[in-house]
Design a protein around this motif. Structure first.
Motif, PDB file in Angstrom:
ATOM      1  N   MET A 171       0.820  -1.199   0.000  1.00  0.00           N
ATOM      2  CA  MET A 171       0.000   0.000   0.000  1.00  0.00           C
ATOM      3  C   MET A 171       0.863   1.262   0.000  1.00  0.00           C
ATOM      4  SD  MET A 171      -3.152   0.708  -0.084  1.00  0.00           S
ATOM      5  CE  MET A 171      -4.498   1.630   0.481  1.00  0.00           C
ATOM      6  N   ASN A 172       1.965   1.216   0.728  1.00  0.00           N
ATOM      7  CA  ASN A 172       2.869   2.358   0.793  1.00  0.00           C
ATOM      8  C   ASN A 172       3.459   2.672  -0.578  1.00  0.00           C
ATOM      9  OD1 ASN A 172       4.201   4.459   2.046  1.00  0.00           O
ATOM     10  ND2 ASN A 172       5.937   3.194   2.636  1.00  0.00           N
ATOM     11  N   ASP A 173       3.758   1.629  -1.363  1.00  0.00           N
ATOM     12  CA  ASP A 173       4.298   1.813  -2.709  1.00  0.00           C
ATOM     13  C   ASP A 173       3.306   2.568  -3.595  1.00  0.00           C
ATOM     14  OD1 ASP A 173       6.615   0.472  -2.012  1.00  0.00           O
ATOM     15  OD2 ASP A 173       5.969  -1.436  -2.878  1.00  0.00           O
ATOM     16  N   VAL A 174       2.033   2.254  -3.443  1.00  0.00           N
ATOM     17  CA  VAL A 174       0.995   2.909  -4.240  1.00  0.00           C
ATOM     18  C   VAL A 174       0.950   4.396  -3.918  1.00  0.00           C
ATOM     19  CG1 VAL A 174      -1.484   3.029  -4.665  1.00  0.00           C
ATOM     20  CG2 VAL A 174      -0.374   0.811  -4.489  1.00  0.00           C
ATOM     21  N   LEU A 175       1.015   4.736  -2.639  1.00  0.00           N
ATOM     22  CA  LEU A 175       0.981   6.146  -2.232  1.00  0.00           C
ATOM     23  C   LEU A 175       2.208   6.889  -2.745  1.00  0.00           C
ATOM     24  CD1 LEU A 175      -0.329   5.816   1.428  1.00  0.00           C
ATOM     25  CD2 LEU A 175      -1.595   6.577  -0.585  1.00  0.00           C
ATOM     26  N   GLN A 176       3.367   6.253  -2.681  1.00  0.00           N
ATOM     27  CA  GLN A 176       4.587   6.870  -3.194  1.00  0.00           C
ATOM     28  C   GLN A 176       4.488   7.106  -4.699  1.00  0.00           C
ATOM     29  OE1 GLN A 176       7.543   4.076  -1.679  1.00  0.00           O
ATOM     30  NE2 GLN A 176       8.349   5.719  -0.361  1.00  0.00           N
ATOM     31  N   LEU A 177       3.944   6.135  -5.414  1.00  0.00           N
ATOM     32  CA  LEU A 177       3.794   6.288  -6.855  1.00  0.00           C
ATOM     33  C   LEU A 177       2.823   7.415  -7.196  1.00  0.00           C
ATOM     34  CD1 LEU A 177       3.748   2.589  -8.072  1.00  0.00           C
ATOM     35  CD2 LEU A 177       5.532   4.290  -8.454  1.00  0.00           C
TER      36      LEU A 177
END
Length: 56
Positions: free
Chosen positions: A1-7
């Motif tokens: 989920m954190n990767d999605v927010l960073q992207l």
């Protein structure tokens, strides 16, 4: 989920940069003393790369 927010943050940052660069390019092309190179379909400025279609 954190990767999605960073992207998503990166995409938003890149979109802001893109708009800034588009405005900068438009300003440079407006001020350019164009030197066009023509082909049968288009002419392109050798300095600022502004392209105009010759096909209508």
């Amino acid at each position: 989920m954190n990767d999605v927010l960073q992207l998503r943050k990166e995409i938003a940052r890149l979109e802001v940069d893109l708009e800034r660069l588009k405005r900068q390019l438009a300003h440079l092309q407006k001020a350019c003393a164009h030197e066009f190179v023509e082909t049968p379909l288009a002419r392109t400025c050798a300095k600022c790369l502004q392209t105009e279609s010759l096909y209508y």
